[in-house]
Design a protein around this motif. Sequence first.
Motif, PDB file in Angstrom:
ATOM      1  N   GLY A 265      -5.304   7.894 -47.442  1.00  0.00           N
ATOM      2  CA  GLY A 265      -4.680   8.644 -48.519  1.00  0.00           C
ATOM      3  C   GLY A 265      -3.192   8.445 -48.677  1.00  0.00           C
ATOM      4  N   SER A 266      -2.560   7.664 -47.823  1.00  0.00           N
ATOM      5  CA  SER A 266      -1.108   7.488 -47.889  1.00  0.00           C
ATOM      6  C   SER A 266      -0.708   6.689 -49.120  1.00  0.00           C
ATOM      7  N   PRO A 267       0.350   7.115 -49.827  1.00  0.00           N
ATOM      8  CA  PRO A 267       0.856   6.317 -50.953  1.00  0.00           C
ATOM      9  C   PRO A 267       1.266   4.905 -50.534  1.00  0.00           C
ATOM     10  N   ALA A 268       1.601   4.735 -49.254  1.00  0.00           N
ATOM     11  CA  ALA A 268       2.025   3.414 -48.777  1.00  0.00           C
ATOM     12  C   ALA A 268       0.916   2.371 -48.900  1.00  0.00           C
TER      13      ALA A 268
ATOM     14  N   VAL B 125       8.009   0.334 -45.083  1.00  0.00           N
ATOM     15  CA  VAL B 125       8.223   1.630 -45.726  1.00  0.00           C
ATOM     16  C   VAL B 125       8.229   2.730 -44.680  1.00  0.00           C
ATOM     17  N   ASP B 126       8.864   3.837 -45.027  1.00  0.00           N
ATOM     18  CA  ASP B 126       8.770   5.031 -44.197  1.00  0.00           C
ATOM     19  C   ASP B 126       7.632   5.885 -44.735  1.00  0.00           C
ATOM     20  N   VAL B 127       6.911   6.537 -43.836  1.00  0.00           N
ATOM     21  CA  VAL B 127       5.725   7.306 -44.212  1.00  0.00           C
ATOM     22  C   VAL B 127       5.694   8.630 -43.470  1.00  0.00           C
ATOM     23  N   ARG B 128       4.875   9.529 -43.993  1.00  0.00           N
ATOM     24  CA  ARG B 128       4.562  10.783 -43.297  1.00  0.00           C
ATOM     25  C   ARG B 128       3.151  10.672 -42.771  1.00  0.00           C
ATOM     26  N   ALA B 129       2.992  10.938 -41.488  1.00  0.00           N
ATOM     27  CA  ALA B 129       1.684  10.853 -40.839  1.00  0.00           C
ATOM     28  C   ALA B 129       1.135  12.255 -40.587  1.00  0.00           C
ATOM     29  N   PRO B 130      -0.203  12.397 -40.576  1.00  0.00           N
ATOM     30  CA  PRO B 130      -0.800  13.704 -40.314  1.00  0.00           C
ATOM     31  C   PRO B 130      -0.873  14.046 -38.828  1.00  0.00           C
TER      32      PRO B 130
ATOM     33  N   LEU C  23     -16.168  -2.219 -40.949  1.00  0.00           N
ATOM     34  CA  LEU C  23     -16.864  -3.503 -40.937  1.00  0.00           C
ATOM     35  C   LEU C  23     -18.069  -3.577 -41.860  1.00  0.00           C
ATOM     36  N   THR C  24     -18.644  -2.442 -42.223  1.00  0.00           N
ATOM     37  CA  THR C  24     -19.874  -2.496 -43.025  1.00  0.00           C
ATOM     38  C   THR C  24     -19.762  -1.840 -44.389  1.00  0.00           C
ATOM     39  N   GLY C  25     -18.758  -1.013 -44.598  1.00  0.00           N
ATOM     40  CA  GLY C  25     -18.629  -0.343 -45.885  1.00  0.00           C
ATOM     41  C   GLY C  25     -17.860  -1.193 -46.880  1.00  0.00           C
ATOM     42  N   LEU C  26     -17.835  -0.754 -48.124  1.00  0.00           N
ATOM     43  CA  LEU C  26     -17.001  -1.415 -49.123  1.00  0.00           C
ATOM     44  C   LEU C  26     -15.538  -1.196 -48.758  1.00  0.00           C
ATOM     45  N   PRO C  27     -14.696  -2.226 -48.847  1.00  0.00           N
ATOM     46  CA  PRO C  27     -13.287  -2.046 -48.499  1.00  0.00           C
ATOM     47  C   PRO C  27     -12.638  -0.940 -49.337  1.00  0.00           C
ATOM     48  N   ASP C  28     -12.233   0.125 -48.687  1.00  0.00           N
ATOM     49  CA  ASP C  28     -11.617   1.258 -49.374  1.00  0.00           C
ATOM     50  C   ASP C  28     -10.385   1.661 -48.581  1.00  0.00           C
ATOM     51  N   PRO C  29      -9.222   1.099 -48.930  1.00  0.00           N
ATOM     52  CA  PRO C  29      -8.032   1.373 -48.139  1.00  0.00           C
ATOM     53  C   PRO C  29      -7.640   2.842 -48.114  1.00  0.00           C
ATOM     54  N   LEU C  30      -7.955   3.585 -49.157  1.00  0.00           N
ATOM     55  CA  LEU C  30      -7.586   4.999 -49.161  1.00  0.00           C
ATOM     56  C   LEU C  30      -8.385   5.798 -48.144  1.00  0.00           C
TER      57      LEU C  30
ATOM     58  N   VAL D 150       7.039  11.478 -38.869  1.00  0.00           N
ATOM     59  CA  VAL D 150       7.859  10.497 -39.590  1.00  0.00           C
ATOM     60  C   VAL D 150       7.741   9.146 -38.888  1.00  0.00           C
ATOM     61  N   ARG D 151       7.406   8.105 -39.673  1.00  0.00           N
ATOM     62  CA  ARG D 151       7.157   6.784 -39.093  1.00  0.00           C
ATOM     63  C   ARG D 151       7.618   5.675 -40.031  1.00  0.00           C
ATOM     64  N   LEU D 152       7.745   4.491 -39.473  1.00  0.00           N
ATOM     65  CA  LEU D 152       7.965   3.273 -40.242  1.00  0.00           C
ATOM     66  C   LEU D 152       6.731   2.388 -40.064  1.00  0.00           C
ATOM     67  N   THR D 153       6.399   1.623 -41.098  1.00  0.00           N
ATOM     68  CA  THR D 153       5.239   0.744 -40.985  1.00  0.00           C
ATOM     69  C   THR D 153       5.397  -0.486 -41.861  1.00  0.00           C
ATOM     70  N   LEU D 154       4.826  -1.604 -41.398  1.00  0.00           N
ATOM     71  CA  LEU D 154       4.658  -2.753 -42.275  1.00  0.00           C
ATOM     72  C   LEU D 154       3.613  -2.396 -43.323  1.00  0.00           C
ATOM     73  N   THR D 155       3.709  -3.010 -44.474  1.00  0.00           N
ATOM     74  CA  THR D 155       2.767  -2.723 -45.556  1.00  0.00           C
ATOM     75  C   THR D 155       1.575  -3.672 -45.493  1.00  0.00           C
ATOM     76  N   LEU D 156       0.530  -3.341 -46.256  1.00  0.00           N
ATOM     77  CA  LEU D 156      -0.679  -4.169 -46.251  1.00  0.00           C
ATOM     78  C   LEU D 156      -0.419  -5.625 -46.651  1.00  0.00           C
ATOM     79  N   PRO D 157       0.397  -5.903 -47.683  1.00  0.00           N
ATOM     80  CA  PRO D 157       0.634  -7.319 -47.996  1.00  0.00           C
ATOM     81  C   PRO D 157       1.256  -8.096 -46.832  1.00  0.00           C
ATOM     82  N   VAL D 158       2.128  -7.457 -46.068  1.00  0.00           N
ATOM     83  CA  VAL D 158       2.718  -8.131 -44.908  1.00  0.00           C
ATOM     84  C   VAL D 158       1.642  -8.421 -43.871  1.00  0.00           C
ATOM     85  N   LEU D 159       0.818  -7.427 -43.564  1.00  0.00           N
ATOM     86  CA  LEU D 159      -0.256  -7.635 -42.595  1.00  0.00           C
ATOM     87  C   LEU D 159      -1.196  -8.735 -43.065  1.00  0.00           C
TER      88      LEU D 159
END
Length: 244
Positions: A150-153, A162-167, A204-211, A172-181
């Motif tokens: 659910g993260s906007p990142a 980007v900086d993000v808020r984690a549950p 591994l078996t579901g439809l790719p759903d990043p959210l 408060v965290r920093l993370t590489l984004t999906l395009p970088v990975l």
Amino acid sequence: MRVYPDLGTLSRECARAIVSAITEHTRGGDRFTVGLAGGGTPRALYRILATEHRNSIPWSQVHLFWGDERYVPHDDPRSNYRLVQDSLLGDVPIPHENVHPMPTDFPEPGDAARAYERELKTRFSAPWPRMDLVLLGMGGDGHTASLFPGSPALGEQARWVVDVRAPVDPPVRLTLTLPVLNHAATIFFLVAGAEKADALRRALTGLPDPLACPAAAVRPAGGRPVWWVDEPAATLIRSEIDAH
């Protein structure tokens, strides 16, 4: 997916694969770039690299980066830098200038994210960095690095960091984004523990759903990720494979 009886065996075999990749890549004098994972799972891997393979790796040609960081001081026990320092860096002869941690000393985490992006852009060519190997873990909720469900990142398509808020703590965290990975040449996922079994099945078996399951959206340019998994984490995915 490579399944092993326990985390220790998984870590030892993964370490051998990493050493092989580094030695092969650096034979001609090239550098080898690694994005490091945080959390508890890779600790054993780092210790094995620092002890059993200390003299097998050309450390002067290895550059270390971080996939994510908790926004706490580097000496905080929760810090991913502290994890790597205690389990790896303190025991290997890697040059100081080859170690590139995410900064956590800016008053605003957004400024730290932009600073680390600038650092990466001095080390890699645009439009996206291509690390030789990125190590990732996965949480029981399917998060990877600090990309949480659910993260906007997860929708970021321009920025590298980007900086993000984690549950979870610390929030408060920093993370590489999906395009970088996803521009990495190779990605190794390390997944251990029965509490990860459902997330692994979904990744591994579901439809790719990043959210819903961010780890499912990691699709490196060089091919599929390699999943290094222990038996408890593989329980549900093996049952599903056997059912088909």
